[in-house]
Design a protein around this motif. Structure first.
Motif, mmCIF file in Angstrom:
data_model
loop_
_atom_site.group_PDB
_atom_site.id
_atom_site.type_symbol
_atom_site.label_atom_id
_atom_site.label_comp_id
_atom_site.label_asym_id
_atom_site.label_seq_id
_atom_site.Cartn_x
_atom_site.Cartn_y
_atom_site.Cartn_z
ATOM 1 N N GLY A 195 0.815 -1.210 0.000
ATOM 2 C CA GLY A 195 0.000 0.000 0.000
ATOM 3 C C GLY A 195 0.848 1.259 0.000
ATOM 4 N N LEU A 196 1.914 1.250 0.844
ATOM 5 C CA LEU A 196 2.814 2.407 0.880
ATOM 6 C C LEU A 196 3.520 2.581 -0.462
ATOM 7 N N LEU A 197 3.925 1.457 -1.063
ATOM 8 C CA LEU A 197 4.596 1.527 -2.360
ATOM 9 C C LEU A 197 3.654 2.091 -3.421
ATOM 10 N N THR A 198 2.400 1.753 -3.363
ATOM 11 C CA THR A 198 1.429 2.290 -4.319
ATOM 12 C C THR A 198 1.260 3.793 -4.156
ATOM 13 N N VAL A 199 1.196 4.238 -2.892
ATOM 14 C CA VAL A 199 1.059 5.682 -2.644
ATOM 15 C C VAL A 199 2.298 6.429 -3.138
ATOM 16 N N VAL A 200 3.469 5.912 -2.814
ATOM 17 C CA VAL A 200 4.707 6.558 -3.245
ATOM 18 C C VAL A 200 4.804 6.560 -4.768
ATOM 19 N N GLY A 201 4.428 5.414 -5.389
ATOM 20 C CA GLY A 201 4.484 5.331 -6.841
ATOM 21 C C GLY A 201 3.495 6.249 -7.531
ATOM 22 N N THR A 202 2.517 6.736 -6.801
ATOM 23 C CA THR A 202 1.557 7.693 -7.379
ATOM 24 C C THR A 202 1.998 9.136 -7.145
ATOM 25 N N VAL A 203 2.424 9.436 -5.919
ATOM 26 C CA VAL A 203 2.749 10.820 -5.561
ATOM 27 C C VAL A 203 4.061 11.284 -6.197
ATOM 28 N N VAL A 204 5.089 10.462 -6.109
ATOM 29 C CA VAL A 204 6.417 10.889 -6.586
ATOM 30 C C VAL A 204 6.423 11.174 -8.093
ATOM 31 N N PRO A 205 5.911 10.283 -8.963
ATOM 32 C CA PRO A 205 5.921 10.613 -10.394
ATOM 33 C C PRO A 205 5.139 11.884 -10.716
ATOM 34 N N ILE A 206 4.001 12.094 -10.012
ATOM 35 C CA ILE A 206 3.241 13.318 -10.276
ATOM 36 C C ILE A 206 4.064 14.543 -9.889
ATOM 37 N N ALA A 207 4.762 14.439 -8.733
ATOM 38 C CA ALA A 207 5.560 15.575 -8.274
ATOM 39 C C ALA A 207 6.750 15.839 -9.194
ATOM 40 N N VAL A 208 7.316 14.789 -9.756
ATOM 41 C CA VAL A 208 8.501 14.944 -10.600
ATOM 42 C C VAL A 208 8.121 15.333 -12.023
ATOM 43 N N TRP A 209 7.182 14.591 -12.611
ATOM 44 C CA TRP A 209 6.854 14.798 -14.033
ATOM 45 C C TRP A 209 5.760 15.845 -14.232
ATOM 46 N N ARG A 210 4.891 16.017 -13.244
ATOM 47 C CA ARG A 210 3.805 16.984 -13.305
ATOM 48 C C ARG A 210 2.945 16.816 -14.559
ATOM 49 N N THR A 211 2.665 15.569 -14.870
ATOM 50 C CA THR A 211 1.773 15.258 -15.994
ATOM 51 C C THR A 211 0.730 14.268 -15.506
ATOM 52 N N GLU A 241 -0.350 11.681 -16.900
ATOM 53 C CA GLU A 241 0.013 10.295 -17.195
ATOM 54 C C GLU A 241 0.846 9.664 -16.082
ATOM 55 N N ALA A 242 1.414 10.492 -15.215
ATOM 56 C CA ALA A 242 2.237 9.948 -14.125
ATOM 57 C C ALA A 242 1.409 9.114 -13.149
ATOM 58 N N VAL A 243 0.103 9.358 -13.119
ATOM 59 C CA VAL A 243 -0.769 8.575 -12.234
ATOM 60 C C VAL A 243 -0.758 7.103 -12.617
ATOM 61 N N LEU A 244 -0.500 6.816 -13.876
ATOM 62 C CA LEU A 244 -0.520 5.428 -14.329
ATOM 63 C C LEU A 244 0.521 4.575 -13.617
ATOM 64 N N VAL A 245 1.612 5.193 -13.174
ATOM 65 C CA VAL A 245 2.631 4.419 -12.451
ATOM 66 C C VAL A 245 2.039 3.850 -11.154
ATOM 67 N N GLY A 246 1.351 4.703 -10.394
ATOM 68 C CA GLY A 246 0.720 4.224 -9.166
ATOM 69 C C GLY A 246 -0.376 3.218 -9.437
ATOM 70 N N VAL A 247 -1.125 3.423 -10.532
ATOM 71 C CA VAL A 247 -2.188 2.477 -10.880
ATOM 72 C C VAL A 247 -1.593 1.107 -11.190
ATOM 73 N N ILE A 248 -0.506 1.093 -11.935
ATOM 74 C CA ILE A 248 0.124 -0.185 -12.285
ATOM 75 C C ILE A 248 0.665 -0.881 -11.034
ATOM 76 N N ILE A 249 1.339 -0.108 -10.165
ATOM 77 C CA ILE A 249 1.863 -0.712 -8.935
ATOM 78 C C ILE A 249 0.719 -1.256 -8.076
ATOM 79 N N GLY A 250 -0.371 -0.485 -7.990
ATOM 80 C CA GLY A 250 -1.519 -0.961 -7.216
ATOM 81 C C GLY A 250 -2.129 -2.216 -7.790
ATOM 82 N N ALA A 251 -2.217 -2.281 -9.116
ATOM 83 C CA ALA A 251 -2.807 -3.465 -9.746
ATOM 84 C C ALA A 251 -1.914 -4.679 -9.619
#
Length: 403
Positions: free
Chosen positions: A118-134, A136-146
């Protein structure tokens, strides 16, 4: 010393073979998750895809026996797979490893795995959005969650249902065991009750029959024999009536087996008269008011059994029966001469004392029986050596004391 590997479960073997077959089919058709031209693909050839696939298949075989170990190895294999063209079968088998790790690991480890995914999913969602600011970065967290958190959550839910079902099964087994224990105890208590009733109702009459039949056989006197036969017949009829009452209690049916009312202390006079007819010198002294039925039944049976024992074992002399009610208790005392007779006039089994003690214990009273020194009184009924046999019972007369 050789380490014996755990034997894999047959279902795990089937899952591993299905994953291997599916991965080989996809590899043979050239269907990968990435192309060789993508920058993160370090191994552009097709054969490196098979390495993480085979590792993941081996992990699937041990998913029940070594859930935490194969999850770590499977994570490394999945990381290696991301450097190749990739195989969807490898990814699907990793999700099964995450599910199995939560389902089959110890509870503490399963809880940690769930929190970590769960923590990895949250980090995988927040960090890419903060870095890439796009977006599409949400897809990283979605993939990790799935891939990780979703299977782990499913394993946790299945584990909870499994544990709840096991707890319910154990409760059902315990309930069935307690019910069987209660049934056994109830049967044992009922058998003991019926044994006491049978002994107390019949032993008195059979003892009188045995004693008077012995007298009729040993004395060559027509009048004595006739008198003894009359007593034998009277006790036989009364004993038969008591047996019918007992059968009525057991069957609880109509006709001549219908149970009659239980004896009460009002019948002590007739009981003493019967003892006198059987040859005992009995005196009765009683002062009591109406008592609860269990108390009256117990007191009646104790007097009945005491007179039966006196008929079989007492020496010549007076038998006294005294009942007195005071301070919420009924005091019952039966004394008889003791010590002069060589042997009993009729055989006994010792069950009478046991039955009397049980009756008193069930009512929460006290019971004593044994020889003691007789008082200096001409009416004490003691034997020549000054001994009497005393039965003394104290019964509570309140309903609370009869529970």
């Amino acid at each position: 010393m050789a380490v014996r590997l755990p034997r894999p479960h047959r279902d795990d073997v089937r899952i591993a073979l299905a994953g291997l077959l599916g991965g080989l089919v996809l590899w043979g058709l050239g269907l990968g998750m990435r192309t060789a031209e993508e920058p993160n693909v370090l191994w552009p050839w097709r054969w490196p895809v098979l390495v993480p696939l085979v590792v993941m298949v081996c992990c699937e075989v041990l998913r029940r026996q070594r859930p935490r170990t194969v999850l770590l190895v499977g994570t490394a294999a999945l990381a290696l797979d991301t450097t190749t063209q990739g195989n969807i079968a490898t990814l699907v088998m990793f999700t099964d490893l995450a599910y199995a790790a939560v389902l089959y690991s110890p509870l503490a480890s399963a809880r940690r795995i769930l929190w970590m995914t769960g923590l990895l999913t949250v980090v995988g969602t927040v960090v890419p959005i903060a870095v890439w600011r796009t977006p599409e970065a949400v897809l990283v967290g979605v993939i990790i969650g799935a891939v990780a958190f979703g299977p782990a959550t499913t394993g946790w839910l299945v584990r909870n249902h499994r544990d709840a079902a096991e707890a319910a099964r154990l409760r059902a087994e315990q309930t069935a065991l307690l019910a069987e224990i209660d049934r056994t105890q109830a049967v044992t208590a009922e058998r003991a009750r019926m044994a006491r009733e049978l002994h107390d109702m019949v032993a008195n009459h059979l003892s009188a029959i045995a004693i008077h039949s012995t007298a009729a056989l040993s004395l060559d006197d027509a009048d004595t024999t006739k008198q003894a036969l009359g007593v034998i017949r009277e006790n036989s009829v009364e004993g038969l009536a008591e047996m019918r009452r007992l059968i009525g209690i057991l069957r609880d049916s109509s006709g001549d087996t219908e149970p009659s009312a239980a004896p009460t202390l009002d019948g002590l006079g007739a009981l003493v008269d019967t003892a006198r007819a059987n040859g005992l010198d009995v005196t009765l002294d009683t002062t009591h008011v109406k008592l609860p039925a269990p108390v009256e039944l117990a007191a009646y049976r104790i007097v009945q059994e005491s007179l039966t024992n006196a008929l079989k074992h007492a020496s010549p002399g007076r038998v006294t029966v005294t009942l007195a009610q005071r301070d919420g208790t009924l005091s019952l005392r039966v004394t008889s001469p003791y010590g002069d007779r060589d042997g009993p006039r009729a055989p006994g089994s010792g069950a009478g004392l046991v039955g009397m003690r049980e009756r008193v214990a069930l009512l929460g009273g006290t019971f004593e029986a044994g020889p003691e020194s007789a008082p200096d009184s001409p009416d004490s009924g003691s034997s020549r050596d000054g001994k009497i046999w005393t039965v003394h019972a104290t019964l509570p007369t309140t309903l609370g004391g009869t529970e």
